[in-house]
Write a protein that holds these residues in place. Structure first.
Motif, short mmCIF file in Angstrom:
data_model
loop_
_atom_site.label_atom_id
_atom_site.label_comp_id
_atom_site.label_asym_id
_atom_site.label_seq_id
_atom_site.Cartn_x
_atom_site.Cartn_y
_atom_site.Cartn_z
N GLU A 1 102.87 62.20 53.38
CA GLU A 1 102.04 60.99 53.49
C GLU A 1 101.82 60.43 52.09
O GLU A 1 101.35 61.13 51.20
CB GLU A 1 100.70 61.38 54.15
N ASP A 2 102.17 59.14 51.90
CA ASP A 2 102.04 58.56 50.56
C ASP A 2 100.68 57.94 50.31
O ASP A 2 100.31 57.70 49.16
CB ASP A 2 103.15 57.51 50.32
N ASP A 3 99.93 57.66 51.38
CA ASP A 3 98.59 57.09 51.19
C ASP A 3 97.62 58.23 50.85
O ASP A 3 97.31 59.07 51.69
CB ASP A 3 98.17 56.36 52.47
N LEU B 1 104.67 63.76 59.65
CA LEU B 1 105.59 62.91 58.89
C LEU B 1 105.25 61.44 59.02
O LEU B 1 105.32 60.86 60.11
CB LEU B 1 107.02 63.19 59.39
N ASP B 2 104.92 60.82 57.89
CA ASP B 2 104.75 59.37 57.81
C ASP B 2 106.15 58.75 57.74
O ASP B 2 107.08 59.37 57.23
CB ASP B 2 103.94 59.07 56.54
N LEU B 3 106.30 57.53 58.27
CA LEU B 3 107.64 56.92 58.25
C LEU B 3 107.89 56.10 56.98
O LEU B 3 108.94 56.20 56.36
CB LEU B 3 107.86 56.05 59.49
N GLY B 4 106.90 55.28 56.59
CA GLY B 4 107.09 54.43 55.40
C GLY B 4 106.72 55.17 54.14
O GLY B 4 105.54 55.36 53.85
N LEU B 5 107.71 55.61 53.39
CA LEU B 5 107.46 56.37 52.15
C LEU B 5 107.99 55.56 50.97
O LEU B 5 108.92 54.76 51.13
CB LEU B 5 108.15 57.73 52.22
CA CA Z 1 103.21 55.23 54.30
#
Ligand code: CA
Length: 229
Positions: free
Chosen positions: A6-8, A51-55
């Protein structure tokens, strides 16, 4: 251990704290490269991936495909804001175990994690065994020499960590990072305190002690196969 990709940072910290409060060990990867690095060296420590999709450096879906191509069978729950049918279909077709859209209710996420792990545990084993010590990963109850040992959340996470690395010395920092928050004060004696709680629970009259202090280095769980310090 759960890998949270997760990037956030705010979402990652919220989810990681919630999972740790439930007794799960969590490691966070803020981008695809970190996730691939963890998967390359520690895949066997992982029980599940969120798993987040937008990384920032790629798409979660390509990560998932690459894991499935390498026959990594661990459960992967996609956690994303993309709630359209096409995204769900391609996620599940790429090998996701489940698909949860943000915003989500934390209790529902926990239930989905438990469900995904139950399914996975039916394929893999539901318990860790080290010497005469057993740890049931579903009920979170330990047994030593067939005597039941009740464990609090942190004790359970700590014991799981030791049992996944038997006979290896784990430093206080390693233990702090894996069982407590990353930003926990490294000068704290919380590890020593919990190791002593755990040691008290594991010790049985007439049985060899399992959890040993390695002076200046940390702690290790001996498999009780006749080795001595
Ligand atoms: Ca994201």
């Amino acid at each position: 251990m759960i890998l949270l990709v997760e990037d956030d940072a705010r979402i990652a910290s919220f989810i990681a704290k919630g999972l740790k409060a439930e007794g799960y060990a969590v490691t966070v990867a803020p981008d695809a490269a970190t996730a691939q690095g963890i998967m390359a060296v520690r895949a066997e420590d992982l029980d599940l991936v969120l798993l987040d999709l937008g990384l920032p450096d790629g798409n979660g879906l390509s990560l998932l495909r690459s894991w499935r191509d390498r026959h990594l069978r661990l459960p992967v729950i996609i956690l994303t804001a993309r709630d359209d049918i096409a995204s769900k279909v391609s996620g599940l077709d790429a090998g996701a175990t489940d698909y949860v859209t943000k915003p989500f209710a934390f209790d529902e996420l926990l239930a989905r994690i438990r469900a995904a792990m139950r399914t996975a545990e039916q394929i893999v084993s539901t318990e860790l065994v080290v010497g005469d010590l057993r740890l049931d990963l579903l009920s979170k109850i330990a047994w030593r020499d067939d005597q039941r040992i009740e464990l609090a959340h942190r004790e359970w996470a700590l014991l799981e960590l030791f049992m996944r690395s038997p006979n290896q010395v784990l430093s206080r920092t390693q233990i702090l990072n894996r069982v407590w928050e990353y930003d926990f004060d490294p000068g704290s004696n919380v590890v020593d305190v919990y190791v002593s709680y755990l040691r008290r629970k594991l010790n049985r009259p007439g049985l060899a002690p399992l959890l040993h202090t390695v002076r200046g280095a940390g702690y290790r769980l001996l498999s009780g196969d006749g080795r001595s310090e």
